[in-house]
Design a protein around this motif. Structure first.
Motif, short mmCIF file in Angstrom:
data_model
loop_
_atom_site.label_atom_id
_atom_site.label_comp_id
_atom_site.label_asym_id
_atom_site.label_seq_id
_atom_site.Cartn_x
_atom_site.Cartn_y
_atom_site.Cartn_z
N LEU A 312 -4.43 -9.02 -4.76
CA LEU A 312 -3.35 -8.10 -4.37
C LEU A 312 -2.00 -8.70 -4.71
O LEU A 312 -1.11 -8.03 -5.26
N GLY A 313 -1.82 -9.98 -4.38
CA GLY A 313 -0.55 -10.65 -4.70
C GLY A 313 -0.31 -10.71 -6.19
O GLY A 313 0.82 -10.49 -6.66
N ALA A 314 -1.38 -11.00 -6.95
CA ALA A 314 -1.25 -11.09 -8.41
C ALA A 314 -0.87 -9.76 -9.03
O ALA A 314 0.03 -9.68 -9.88
N HIS A 315 -1.54 -8.69 -8.62
CA HIS A 315 -1.28 -7.37 -9.21
C HIS A 315 0.05 -6.79 -8.74
O HIS A 315 0.77 -6.17 -9.53
N TYR A 316 0.38 -7.00 -7.47
CA TYR A 316 1.61 -6.41 -6.94
C TYR A 316 2.85 -7.05 -7.56
O TYR A 316 3.82 -6.35 -7.89
N PHE A 317 2.83 -8.37 -7.73
CA PHE A 317 4.00 -9.07 -8.25
C PHE A 317 3.86 -9.49 -9.71
O PHE A 317 4.75 -10.15 -10.25
N ASN A 318 2.75 -9.10 -10.33
CA ASN A 318 2.52 -9.39 -11.76
C ASN A 318 2.67 -10.88 -12.06
O ASN A 318 3.44 -11.29 -12.94
N THR A 319 1.95 -11.67 -11.32
CA THR A 319 1.99 -13.13 -11.48
C THR A 319 0.67 -13.71 -11.00
O THR A 319 -0.25 -12.96 -10.64
N SER A 320 0.54 -15.00 -10.98
CA SER A 320 -0.67 -15.62 -10.43
C SER A 320 -0.72 -15.38 -8.92
O SER A 320 0.30 -15.50 -8.23
N GLY A 321 -1.89 -15.02 -8.44
CA GLY A 321 -2.03 -14.73 -7.02
C GLY A 321 -2.18 -15.98 -6.18
O GLY A 321 -2.75 -16.97 -6.62
N ASN A 322 -1.69 -15.93 -4.95
CA ASN A 322 -1.88 -17.02 -4.00
C ASN A 322 -1.79 -16.45 -2.59
O ASN A 322 -1.60 -15.25 -2.40
N PHE A 323 -1.95 -17.30 -1.60
CA PHE A 323 -1.94 -16.80 -0.22
C PHE A 323 -0.57 -16.27 0.18
O PHE A 323 -0.47 -15.31 0.95
N ARG A 324 0.51 -16.85 -0.34
CA ARG A 324 1.84 -16.39 0.05
C ARG A 324 2.16 -15.00 -0.49
O ARG A 324 2.59 -14.12 0.26
N ASN A 325 1.96 -14.81 -1.81
CA ASN A 325 2.32 -13.48 -2.33
C ASN A 325 1.27 -12.43 -1.93
O ASN A 325 1.57 -11.25 -1.85
N GLY A 326 0.04 -12.87 -1.64
CA GLY A 326 -0.96 -11.94 -1.13
C GLY A 326 -0.57 -11.39 0.22
O GLY A 326 -0.71 -10.20 0.50
N ALA A 327 -0.04 -12.26 1.09
CA ALA A 327 0.39 -11.84 2.43
C ALA A 327 1.54 -10.84 2.35
O ALA A 327 1.55 -9.82 3.05
N LEU A 328 2.52 -11.13 1.50
CA LEU A 328 3.66 -10.23 1.37
C LEU A 328 3.23 -8.92 0.74
O LEU A 328 3.66 -7.84 1.18
N ALA A 329 2.38 -8.98 -0.27
CA ALA A 329 1.91 -7.76 -0.93
C ALA A 329 1.19 -6.87 0.08
O ALA A 329 1.42 -5.65 0.12
N LEU A 330 0.32 -7.45 0.89
CA LEU A 330 -0.43 -6.67 1.88
C LEU A 330 0.52 -5.94 2.83
O LEU A 330 0.36 -4.75 3.10
N LYS A 331 1.51 -6.67 3.33
CA LYS A 331 2.45 -6.04 4.27
C LYS A 331 3.24 -4.92 3.61
O LYS A 331 3.44 -3.85 4.21
N LEU A 332 3.69 -5.12 2.38
CA LEU A 332 4.47 -4.10 1.68
C LEU A 332 3.63 -2.88 1.34
O LEU A 332 4.10 -1.74 1.42
N ILE A 333 2.40 -3.10 0.96
CA ILE A 333 1.50 -1.99 0.62
C ILE A 333 1.26 -1.11 1.85
O ILE A 333 1.34 0.13 1.77
N LEU A 334 1.00 -1.74 2.98
CA LEU A 334 0.75 -0.97 4.21
C LEU A 334 2.03 -0.33 4.73
O LEU A 334 2.01 0.78 5.28
N GLU A 335 3.16 -1.02 4.55
CA GLU A 335 4.44 -0.48 5.00
C GLU A 335 4.77 0.83 4.29
O GLU A 335 5.32 1.76 4.90
N LYS A 336 4.42 0.93 3.01
CA LYS A 336 4.67 2.16 2.25
C LYS A 336 3.84 3.33 2.77
O LYS A 336 4.15 4.49 2.49
N GLN A 337 2.78 3.02 3.51
CA GLN A 337 1.96 4.07 4.12
C GLN A 337 2.37 4.34 5.56
O GLN A 337 1.68 5.07 6.28
#
Length: 471
Positions: A312-337
């Motif tokens: 999720l972090g990799a696809h959302y931010f178009n970079t290598s995924g990790n626990f930090r960007n995965g956490a932010l991506a998850l929150k932003l994805i759910l926030e949009k809903q």
């Protein structure tokens, strides 16, 4: 008006007390939060410390499942590939280095690698005149989340979430009785893992007197040492070792499989993390997201959860995924809903970290969304069913004929934690519930522990929801 308010307050107090009396089934000091909502009316049936943040354990996977469904989509698959240039294939040779691109596929097996190499050979490649690069660009950062217990890292349920995954980054073996004094270790000979053992077999009394147990020491390059003691068993004691060095494990497997399929490598198997733009010569796809989530939720698969989290972090931010960007991506994805997770603390996708913090109220936001959109999401069908499958098949907290197949729920357990989140079908309609138990320490008295236990509490809690709907 005054009489109405007094009457309402009196009834509400009685109602709350009827639920709070369930706490007598829990040991003193247990931290408890719960929230029950009528799915149709969205009215709160009962709430207790619903805003208090607790350790979620594996109910965290529900967040990962929802975010993955929304952002990655039903047709998502992990795609592993061998990359290079077709122009470099000539007379059975590949002139240069090839890249094996790992993408964190938690289902990739050794046999899949063999099939990929056979397909590579069918392109006319019998000799690789260069190196074979194992590419891990898909993920970076730590392979374990912050807050995981160090003494769990040697076992398979905490197998590292790395871009390079083969056989779930897990090696199975067992300890036998040996000569009756020292246990005998068995690891399949084809597994590239070096494990030594000096485990003594002792009586229960000797074990208690010596304060010993089965222990494991982890070393570099997938080397382990077992020590300590164990009591005699009628059969072998099963072992499941996490692969702590995914690159070396995969490298040895690939060297072996190259020889097996008849491809000669003149160079070395090396690790690489560069962004790849070369052609895909061979690809392998995982099962679809729906089937991944089915395994993840039914069986509480940690590796699938954290691989999806990093993806999720990799696809959302178009970079290598990790626990930090995965956490932010998850929150932003759910926030949009419209799901604001507020002051929750999200560290990973599996719930293995002790740093994760969520409340019953925040989980209910997620559960409500899943319930309302289940005709398109189809997530609830992946929840374990009480007495039937997954982690609820033999779960003692739902072991009652009144609950069998009426409760679907995601479990979340670790030391001192026992959580449930899901739906109860009643005669009056569906009820949604979240119950979070933290700081749970079972009583040692055998005569009391059956009545005062998390299992007894959970059964009575869920039965009360069922009976409530029958009123």
């Amino acid at each position: 008006m005054y009489k109405i308010l007094v009457s309402f307050f009196f009834c509400s107090t009685l109602w709350a007390n009827e639920w709070q009396d369930l706490e007598r089934f829990l040991p003193p000091g247990t931290q408890l939060s719960y929230l029950v909502v009528d799915a149709a009316t969205q009215k709160t049936v009962v709430s207790h410390h619903a805003n208090t943040l607790r350790t979620p354990a594996s109910v965290q996977k529900v967040l990962t499942a929802l975010a993955a469904k929304i952002y990655l989509g039903d047709d998502f698959r992990f795609e592993t590939s061998i990359r290079g240039s077709r122009d470099k294939i000539s007379l059975g040779n590949y002139q240069g280095s090839l890249s094996f691109q790992f993408v964190g596929d938690p289902t990739l097996l050794r046999v899949d690698i063999r099939k990929m190499l056979l397909r590579l050979k069918s392109l006319g490649i019998k000799n690789i005149k260069g190196d074979f690069l194992l590419n891990s660009h898909a993920f970076n950062g730590y392979q374990w989340s912050n807050g995981q217990a160090w003494n769990d890292l040697g076992v398979c349920y905490t197998a590292p979430s790395h871009a390079i995954i083969v056989n779930k980054n897990c090696v199975l073996g067992n300890l036998g009785r040996g000569d009756g004094k020292t246990a005998s270790l068995f690891i399949p000979p084809y597994e590239p893992m070096r494990i030594s053992s000096d485990v003594q077999i002792v009586s229960v009394e000797e074990k208690q007197k010596a304060f010993c147990d089965l222990e494991i020491t982890r070393h570099e390059n997938n080397r382990y040492h077992l020590w300590g003691c164990m009591v005699p068993r009628s059969g072998a004691f099963p072992l499941a070792f996490a692969v702590n060095d995914p690159f070396n494990y995969a490298a040895e497997i690939i060297r072996s499989e190259l020889k097996r399929v008849g491809i000669k490598l003149t160079g070395q198997v090396r690790e690489d993390s560069a962004y790849l733009v070369s052609d895909k010569l061979v690809t392998h796809q995982s099962i679809t997201l729906d089937r991944l989530l089915l395994q993840m939720l039914k069986n509480s698969d940690n590796l699938i959860a954290d691989s999806l989290f990093k993806t999720l972090g990799a696809h959302y931010f178009n970079t290598s995924g990790n626990f930090r960007n995965g956490a932010l991506a998850l929150k932003l994805i759910l926030e949009k809903q419209g799901i604001d997770l507020g002051n929750s603390y999200i560290v990973d996708g599996s719930g293995l970290s002790r740093h994760n913090l969520m409340s019953s109220k925040l989980f209910m936001k997620v559960l409500n969304y899943i319930y309302k959109h289940d005709k398109t999401l189809h997530i609830l069908a992946s929840f374990p069913i009480a007495g039937k499958d997954g982690t609820l098949k033999y779960h003692r907290g739902v072991h009652d004929t009144l609950l069998t197949e009426k409760v679907i729920a995601k479990t979340g357990s670790m030391k001192g934690v026992s959580n449930l989140l899901g739906r109860v079908s009643t005669a009056r309609g569906d009820m949604l519930f979240v119950v979070l138990l933290n700081a749970y320490v079972p009583l040692k008295s055998a005569s009391v522990s059956v009545l005062v236990s998390k299992d007894h509490f959970q059964r009575e809690f869920l039965k009360r929801i069922v009976l409530l709907g029958n009123d």
